[in-house]
Structures are given as structure tokens and as C-alpha cells.
Design an enzyme around this catalytic site. Sequence first.
Site, PDB file in Angstrom:
ATOM      1  N   LYS A  59     -12.208  -5.247   1.189  1.00 51.74           N
ATOM      2  CA  LYS A  59     -13.069  -4.350   1.564  1.00 51.74           C
ATOM      3  C   LYS A  59     -12.581  -3.198   0.251  1.00 51.74           C
ATOM      4  CE  LYS A  59     -13.414  -4.513   6.748  1.00 51.74           C
ATOM      5  NZ  LYS A  59     -11.504  -4.533   7.568  1.00 51.74           N
ATOM      6  N   LYS A  68       1.056  -1.327   0.347  1.00 50.44           N
ATOM      7  CA  LYS A  68       0.052   0.233  -0.324  1.00 50.44           C
ATOM      8  C   LYS A  68       0.616   0.976  -0.142  1.00 50.44           C
ATOM      9  CE  LYS A  68      -3.883  -0.613   2.108  1.00 50.44           C
ATOM     10  NZ  LYS A  68      -4.894  -1.368   3.775  1.00 50.44           N
ATOM     11  N   LYS A 101      -7.079 -11.079  -3.229  1.00 46.57           N
ATOM     12  CA  LYS A 101      -7.457 -11.439  -2.369  1.00 46.57           C
ATOM     13  C   LYS A 101      -9.136 -10.470  -2.846  1.00 46.57           C
ATOM     14  CE  LYS A 101      -6.361  -8.685   1.470  1.00 46.57           C
ATOM     15  NZ  LYS A 101      -5.681  -8.013   2.882  1.00 46.57           N
TER      16      LYS A 101
HETATM   17  P1  TYM Z   1      -9.216  -6.378   8.931  1.00 45.14           P
HETATM   18  O1  TYM Z   1      -9.644  -5.522   9.344  1.00 45.14           O
HETATM   19  O2  TYM Z   1      -8.260  -6.303   7.197  1.00 45.14           O
HETATM   20  O3  TYM Z   1      -9.261  -8.497   8.340  1.00 45.14           O
HETATM   21  C1  TYM Z   1     -10.575  -8.554   9.303  1.00 45.14           C
HETATM   22  C2  TYM Z   1      -9.845 -10.124   8.982  1.00 45.14           C
HETATM   23  O4  TYM Z   1     -11.061 -11.178   8.125  1.00 45.14           O
HETATM   24  C3  TYM Z   1      -9.434 -11.727   7.488  1.00 45.14           C
HETATM   25  N1  TYM Z   1      -9.485 -11.488   6.072  1.00 45.14           N
HETATM   26  C4  TYM Z   1      -9.634 -11.994   5.347  1.00 45.14           C
HETATM   27  N2  TYM Z   1      -9.026 -13.701   5.312  1.00 45.14           N
HETATM   28  C5  TYM Z   1      -9.524 -14.071   4.703  1.00 45.14           C
HETATM   29  N3  TYM Z   1      -9.037 -14.130   3.494  1.00 45.14           N
HETATM   30  C6  TYM Z   1      -9.979 -12.505   2.747  1.00 45.14           C
HETATM   31  N4  TYM Z   1     -10.148 -11.972   1.401  1.00 45.14           N
HETATM   32  C7  TYM Z   1      -9.574 -11.968   3.938  1.00 45.14           C
HETATM   33  N5  TYM Z   1      -9.550 -10.355   3.947  1.00 45.14           N
HETATM   34  C8  TYM Z   1      -9.787 -10.244   5.464  1.00 45.14           C
HETATM   35  C9  TYM Z   1      -8.477 -11.335   8.358  1.00 45.14           C
HETATM   36  O5  TYM Z   1      -6.570 -11.858   8.216  1.00 45.14           O
HETATM   37  C10 TYM Z   1      -8.432  -9.868   9.783  1.00 45.14           C
HETATM   38  O6  TYM Z   1      -8.446 -11.142  10.524  1.00 45.14           O
HETATM   39  N6  TYM Z   1      -4.984  -5.503  10.928  1.00 45.14           N
HETATM   40  C11 TYM Z   1      -6.139  -6.395  11.168  1.00 45.14           C
HETATM   41  C12 TYM Z   1      -7.180  -6.147  12.417  1.00 45.14           C
HETATM   42  C13 TYM Z   1      -6.354  -6.213  13.526  1.00 45.14           C
HETATM   43  C14 TYM Z   1      -5.987  -7.518  14.276  1.00 45.14           C
HETATM   44  C15 TYM Z   1      -5.464  -6.823  15.550  1.00 45.14           C
HETATM   45  C16 TYM Z   1      -6.671  -8.468  13.996  1.00 45.14           C
HETATM   46  C17 TYM Z   1      -6.314  -4.871  14.277  1.00 45.14           C
HETATM   47  N7  TYM Z   1      -5.377  -5.662  15.430  1.00 45.14           N
HETATM   48  C18 TYM Z   1      -5.292  -7.963  16.619  1.00 45.14           C
HETATM   49  C19 TYM Z   1      -6.025  -9.464  15.265  1.00 45.14           C
HETATM   50  C20 TYM Z   1      -5.275  -8.960  16.269  1.00 45.14           C
HETATM   51  C21 TYM Z   1      -6.896  -5.881  10.274  1.00 45.14           C
HETATM   52  O7  TYM Z   1      -7.053  -5.248   9.182  1.00 45.14           O
HETATM   53  O8  TYM Z   1      -7.902  -6.697   9.668  1.00 45.14           O
END
Ligand code: TYM
Length: 324
Positions: free
Chosen positions: A191, A107, A188
Site C-alpha cells: 500500500k 521501517k 512485495k
Molecule cells: P496489512 O494492512 O499490511 O495487510 C492486510 C493483510 O494483507 C496481507 N498482505 C499481503 N499478502 C500477500 N501479498 C502481499 N503483497 C501482501 N500485502 C499485505 C497481510 O499479510 C495481511 O494479512 N499488522 C497487520 C494488520 C493486523 C492484523 C491484526 C492481522 C492488525 N492486527 C490481527 C491479523 C490479526 C497489517 O499491517 O496488515
Amino acid sequence: MAKAFSGIQPTGEIHLGNYIGALRNWKPESGSYYCVVDLHSMTMPWDPAEMLRNSRSTAAHLLALGLGEPSRVFLQSQVPEHAELSWILTCLGRMGELSRMTQYKSKGRGRQDVSVGLFAYPLLMAADILLYGVHEVPVGEDQKQHIELTRDLALRFNSRYGPVFTVPEPRISEVGARVLSLRNPQEKMSKSDPDPNSKILLTDGDDVIRKKIMTAVTDSGREVYYDPDEKPGISNLLEIAATLGGEAVEDLAARYRDKGYGAFKGAVADIVIGAVRPLRERVLELLASPTEIDEALERGRSHAHAEAGPMLDSVKRAIGLLVP
Ligand code: TYM
């Protein structure tokens, strides 16, 4: 089951990738925390009104999945210990290790106009996890590297200042850890993808879901079998349907092998509709009741703060700060 912590950004709506890769594995165990990471979504430009709407809506999804009791759902910005520990970890993390994060590389690397927050973001994520002393972090494949960094930071801290942090483990399922875009199965499901047909939202109606699946980009040939390299589109649909239908990928593939793509996609649509409909109904019901959402978030905030406060005090004592 061990206590878990996980988070999700309130940017846009929750899609099937989030559900299959992560939320499906979040369990409402006592002592587990599920966080709407609103501070994380400030790493890219944001609109204040949308931030508030999306935070409530994301919380409504988690509550609709039953995660508000006895586990807790809360907003990251309401528990100030997250931002405070994040600064301490910022002084422990290294430029080199953060420069290697693939999410940052894709990004922001090489661009002068991205925020410092986009670079430092994994340190805030490490703070989220380490405040709660959890072993398990259920996430999709794309977060694995961030959790490895969290482990390195916890080990570095513990060896320098004493055993304060629990060293966490990522929990990533074998099937469905990386759900792909329905329009471009090289990428992938995301969002931030502007094409609404690339993803299925948990609030999509039955007809919309069917249309998105029937028009999903698939591969050349007619046979249905699992081969992510040769048949990424079909393999993605197989993973989606197998996880939601509770069936092994091979069994599903064997049943549809010679039936043609049309019949297979119809069956996938039925499975996805059957799984999403009850979730959608609960989410929409909760969205109509903002007081219920806010009350659950207040309960979550108060429990999370009660746990994070003493942990941050232990960190401060260990590093030589005076705790009032
Ligand atoms: P985020 O908001 O992008 O996504 C939330 C969760 O969904 C999973 N995910 C996917 N899994 C499978 N296929 C996909 N296409 C897909 N897109 C998203 C992500 O792996 C995630 O588990 N940095 C994190 C949020 C976060 C977090 C944390 C997670 C902040 N603090 C502490 C765990 C522990 C994020 O941006 O997720």
C-alpha cells in the site's frame, strides 16, 4: 470451520496482494471478526481527514466481500479493550523479541524519529487476536512473525497467570502468500508504494488493470514457467492468475509455456479483470451508501465489545487487578 480473527490497516487502498494473501481466505463464519485496524495506522504520520475516509472505505471493501454477516466487521478504535490489553501485553513483551521483528527492522530500526508505536505495534496486534479466543488467523506471509510473537505471549501469560488465552495459529496459503510488486518483483506489493503501477487496486477499472498487467516488469527469456528465483516477475503473474482463476500454477504454466509473454499477460489480465470486476462493483455501490457502512460497523462494534469485555475482565482477574 474454526472462528477466525484478522485485521487490515486503513492506509491507502486495498490491493490484489491484500486480497490474494489475506481477504480471499476470510470466511463469513459466525463468531469470526474482521477488524479495520485504525489504531495501527497511527504508527506512521497520518492525516485525520484521510484516516476517516480510508477507514470507511476499507470497511466497505470487507462488507462488499460479505464479511459483515454473520461474521462481523468493526473498527479497532471503537472497542477500547484492544488498547487496554495492548498495555498489559506491553508489560509482558520483551525489548529483545520486539527488536527482532522484521517489519520494524525494515521501517524503523536505528532511526530516532520513528514513533514508539511503530516498535510496540506487534503487541497491539497480539491484543487484537487474543481478545477473541480464536484459533485461526488468516494472513499473508509478512504477518507470520507477528503471529508467532502472539503465540509466545499467550503461552507466557498462561504459564504465569493461568490458562486464559487460546494460542492461535497463522493460516497462510501456499500460493499467493506474498504477491510481488508489478514494477519490482523483488519487493512485495505494498500500500505504501508510491508508484500506482506497482499494484492493482480492487477499485481499478478493467482498462487500468489490463494496462498495469501488460506493462508489468517481467524477466529475460520468452518461456513461461514457474521459478521464483530465476523468473520472479512471471512466477508472480502465475501465482496471481492461478489463485484468482482457481487453477494449479503448473497447469497454467504448461498451457502458456511456449506462447510468449504477450499472450500470457493477456490471459492473466482477463482472469484478474474477471475476478476484480464484481468486487469493484459491490465496493463502489457500498461507498455510495455511507449509512449502510456505519450501521454495519455499529453492529460489529457491539458484538466485538460484548466478546472482548469479558475476556479483558478474565485477564485482569488473572493478573491481580480489581474488576469493578
Ligand atoms: P496489512 O494492512 O499490511 O495487510 C492486510 C493483510 O494483507 C496481507 N498482505 C499481503 N499478502 C500477500 N501479498 C502481499 N503483497 C501482501 N500485502 C499485505 C497481510 O499479510 C495481511 O494479512 N499488522 C497487520 C494488520 C493486523 C492484523 C491484526 C492481522 C492488525 N492486527 C490481527 C491479523 C490479526 C497489517 O499491517 O496488515
